[in-house]
Write an enzyme that holds these catalytic residues in place. Structure first.
Site, PDB file in Angstrom:
ATOM      1  CG  ASP A  43      -1.914   1.366   1.208  1.00  0.00           C
ATOM      2  OD1 ASP A  43      -1.948   1.906  -0.007  1.00  0.00           O
ATOM      3  OD2 ASP A  43      -2.600   1.329   2.330  1.00  0.00           O
ATOM      4  CE  LYS A  84      -0.201   3.705   3.216  1.00  0.00           C
ATOM      5  NZ  LYS A  84      -1.298   4.293   4.056  1.00  0.00           N
ATOM      6  CD  GLU A 119      -5.276   0.513   0.274  1.00  0.00           C
ATOM      7  OE1 GLU A 119      -5.621   1.925   0.375  1.00  0.00           O
ATOM      8  OE2 GLU A 119      -4.941  -0.252   1.088  1.00  0.00           O
ATOM      9  NE  ARG A 171     -11.984   3.170   3.299  1.00  0.00           N
ATOM     10  CZ  ARG A 171     -11.944   4.067   4.352  1.00  0.00           C
ATOM     11  NH1 ARG A 171     -12.840   4.935   4.380  1.00  0.00           N
ATOM     12  NH2 ARG A 171     -11.024   4.266   5.062  1.00  0.00           N
TER      13      ARG A 171
HETATM   14  N1  BES Z   1      -3.196   0.226   4.973  1.00  0.00           N
HETATM   15  C1  BES Z   1      -3.876   1.326   5.587  1.00  0.00           C
HETATM   16  C2  BES Z   1      -4.013   1.382   6.971  1.00  0.00           C
HETATM   17  C3  BES Z   1      -2.819   1.267   7.812  1.00  0.00           C
HETATM   18  C4  BES Z   1      -2.110   2.141   8.563  1.00  0.00           C
HETATM   19  C5  BES Z   1      -2.504  -0.029   8.269  1.00  0.00           C
HETATM   20  C6  BES Z   1      -1.071   1.781   9.306  1.00  0.00           C
HETATM   21  C7  BES Z   1      -1.578  -0.385   9.287  1.00  0.00           C
HETATM   22  C8  BES Z   1      -0.890   0.697   9.952  1.00  0.00           C
HETATM   23  C9  BES Z   1      -5.156   1.880   4.850  1.00  0.00           C
HETATM   24  O1  BES Z   1      -5.168   1.428   3.502  1.00  0.00           O
HETATM   25  C10 BES Z   1      -4.973   3.410   4.740  1.00  0.00           C
HETATM   26  O2  BES Z   1      -4.004   3.894   4.181  1.00  0.00           O
HETATM   27  N2  BES Z   1      -6.058   4.016   5.333  1.00  0.00           N
HETATM   28  C11 BES Z   1      -5.835   5.473   5.479  1.00  0.00           C
HETATM   29  C12 BES Z   1      -7.403   5.894   5.283  1.00  0.00           C
HETATM   30  C13 BES Z   1      -7.643   7.420   4.984  1.00  0.00           C
HETATM   31  C14 BES Z   1      -6.828   7.878   3.443  1.00  0.00           C
HETATM   32  C15 BES Z   1      -9.201   7.666   4.973  1.00  0.00           C
HETATM   33  C16 BES Z   1      -5.357   5.895   6.805  1.00  0.00           C
HETATM   34  O3  BES Z   1      -5.902   5.190   8.013  1.00  0.00           O
HETATM   35  O4  BES Z   1      -4.580   7.049   6.993  1.00  0.00           O
HETATM   36 ZN    ZN Z   2      -4.035  -0.403   2.948  1.00  0.00          ZN
HETATM   37 MN    MN Z   3      -4.138   2.719   2.241  1.00  0.00          MN
END
Ligand code: BES
Ligand code: ZN
Ligand code: MN
Length: 501
Positions: A275, A282, A354, A356
């Site tokens: 991701d 990110k 992504e 969801r």
């Molecule tokens: N895979 C991440 C969530 C995550 C973050 C898992 C840290 C493990 C450790 C997920 O896909 C994500 O990026 N979520 C975002 C959602 C936001 C853009 C609404 C998040 O949590 O920042």
């Molecule tokens: Zn993710």
């Molecule tokens: Mn993500």
């Protein structure tokens, strides 16, 4: 994986490289401590005092035996206050012992004589030892602690109390040890998949591992390629996977342990092999651990694998999405609209939300099969970690009995979770002006708005969602786990399924 055997040999006579003996807070001796001390010509609790080790849970002291008993070293391991000792303490002490024991070939221990319920103790002991002995060394050429091949722990001799462990009780203890070992082995198998870097663990690779596992266990398996996903209408999986050179897949696995008419339990998990965030990229330090974003998928496959060994009388189905979330000229953009399986549409305002999007397809696909219950697990949101911290998973869903049962299963397995509200009042935050739903809410309650997005796709199927963003991966090692995947929540889901067979 070590093998486990029962024996009524007295501790001081046990043949092993390492003899593991429990003791309790305040340096109260556990089974074998007094006798072994005598055989060594001393007092092990006095040695603990001299080294300022009090017997707190996880405390250890290694004592060389200099040939006075067959075992070459004694490892004292603390269990905490004697009155409070149960499965949870035993599992943790065994993890500590397994991790120390991983440098030895054969371990003998009286840990199994601790606790009131012999079978529960045996389960926790075998599970903890096998989890603790795990090491990920596939990518190491230079040896770690003189051991390039990882754990060398081959045998664990569980020393039973000669008076108690006879006949039927022995059989129950042996069966419980076997189950504990299968549970740990499932977790460790998932850990290998999670720890494997994304350069190798692509959607095609993981689909291949799933296929191998399924064939070895006699399970029905179907891998959907990108072309098949296109024909099938899986717009979420295709959209998220579109930025990567590694094409997406979906894996269906079926376990049939009950009659064909019995409604199945459906399980699935997020399988994002890496991701990056996609175009909503990110920042670098948030990306470091994102090979773990397929932990839910790995745990789901690990459960299927364990079912082939435990053979519970229940039917279980899965459909697992695998995709890599990358930025490129072919990636999805903020503002794009995806057509999910079953027809619902979503507006992608942040390509980093992504998980969801891929889960939407498989949840709708599985819900159409009318399962008894539908359970997904996913490293879905950083917000879940903000809410409940790194050790707990967060659970939300539309069926309180299912949620309560999952929480109980997690507690029993030492993989605890906590419930967050699936509050309908926040549904407005994911209302889209162009599609049926949008993939992000506002700054707050992010674990809940993510779950509300998923809820759009399950209809009235009894469903629970486990956000394992915290516990699936330990970054930088903690008191009980080395850095890397933990296999969570494989053992929780396995326990849930076994208790609903
Ligand atoms: N895979 C991440 C969530 C995550 C973050 C898992 C840290 C493990 C450790 C997920 O896909 C994500 O990026 N979520 C975002 C959602 C936001 C853009 C609404 C998040 O949590 O920042
Ligand atoms: Zn993710
Ligand atoms: Mn993500």
């Amino acid at each position: 994986m070590p093998t486990f055997d029962l024996s009524t040999t007295p501790a001081a006579e046990a043949r092993a490289d390492l003899l593991v003996l429990p003791f309790f807070e305040g340096r109260q001796p556990g089974p074998g401590v007094a006798d072994v001390g005598k055989a060594l010509g001393g007092d092990l609790m006095a040695a603990a005092k001299a080294h300022d080790v009090s017997g707190k849970l996880g405390d250890t002291l290694t004592v060389p035996t200099l040939g006075r008993i067959p075992a070459s070293s004694v490892l004292l391991v603390g269990l905490g206050p004697k009155s409070g000792v149960g499965e949870q303490q035993l599992r943790k002490a065994a993890m500590r012992a397994g991790s120390r024991g991983s440098k030895f070939g054969a371990v003998a221990t009286t840990l199994g004589q601790v606790g009131d319920d012999a079978a529960a103790s045996a389960h926790a002991l075998a599970e903890g030892m096998a989890l603790g002995a795990y090491a990920f060394t596939k990518y190491k050429q230079r040896p770690i602690d003189g051991n390039a091949k990882g754990s060398s722990l081959k045998k664990v001799l569980v020393l039973a109390d000669g008076g108690k462990g006879a006949g039927g009780a022995q059989r129950a203890v042996k069966a419980a040890m076997k189950r504990g070992q299968v549970y740990a082995d499932a977790s460790n198998w998932a850990r290998d998949l999670v720890n494997t870097p994304s350069i190798d663990a692509t959607p095609a690779f993981l689909a291949g591992e799933a296929e191998k596992m399924a064939k070895a266990g006699g399970l029905k398996v179907k891998v959907w390629t990108k072309a098949e996903l296109k024909r099938g209408g899986f717009g979420g999986i295709l959209g998220v996977g579109s930025g990567s050179a590694n094409e997406p897949r979906m894996v269906e696995v079926t376990y049939t342990g009950a009659g064909a008419s019995a409604k199945p339990i459906a399980i699935t998990g997020k399988g994002i092999t890496f991701d990056s965030g996609g175009l909503s990229i990110k920042q670098a330090d948030w990306m470091e651990t994102m090979k773990d974003d397929m932990s839910g998928a790995a745990a789901t496959l690990a459960v299927m694998r364990a079912l082939t060994l435990l053979k519970p009388k229940v039917n279980v189905i899965t459909a697992i999405p695998f995709a890599e979330n990358m930025p490129s000229g072919s990636a999805i953009r903020p503002g794009d609209v995806l057509h999910h399986w079953g027809g619902k549409t979503s507006e992608v305002l942040n390509t980093d939300a992504e998980g969801r999007l891929v889960l939407a397809d498989v949840l709708a696909f599985l819900a159409e099969r009318k399962p008894r219950v539908l359970i997904d697990s996913a490293t879905l949101t950083g917000a879940a970690m903000v809410a409940v911290g790194g050790d707990l998973w967060a659970v939300m869903g539309n069926d309180q009995t299912l949620i309560d049962d999952l929480l109980a299963a997690g507690d029993a397995e030492g993989e605890p979770g906590w419930q967050l509200p699936l509050w309908k009042g926040y549904r407005r935050l994911i209302e889209s002006t162009v599609a049926d739903v949008k993939n992000v809410g506002n700054r707050y309650g992010g674990a809940i708005t993510a779950a509300l997005f998923l809820a759009e796709f399950v209809g009235d199927t009894p469903w629970a969602h486990l956000d394992v963003a915290g516990p699936a991966f330990v970054d930088g090692s903690n008191d009980w786990w080395p850095r890397g995947g933990t296999g969570s929540p494989a053992r929780t889901i396995l326990r849930y399924i076994e208790s609903h067979a």
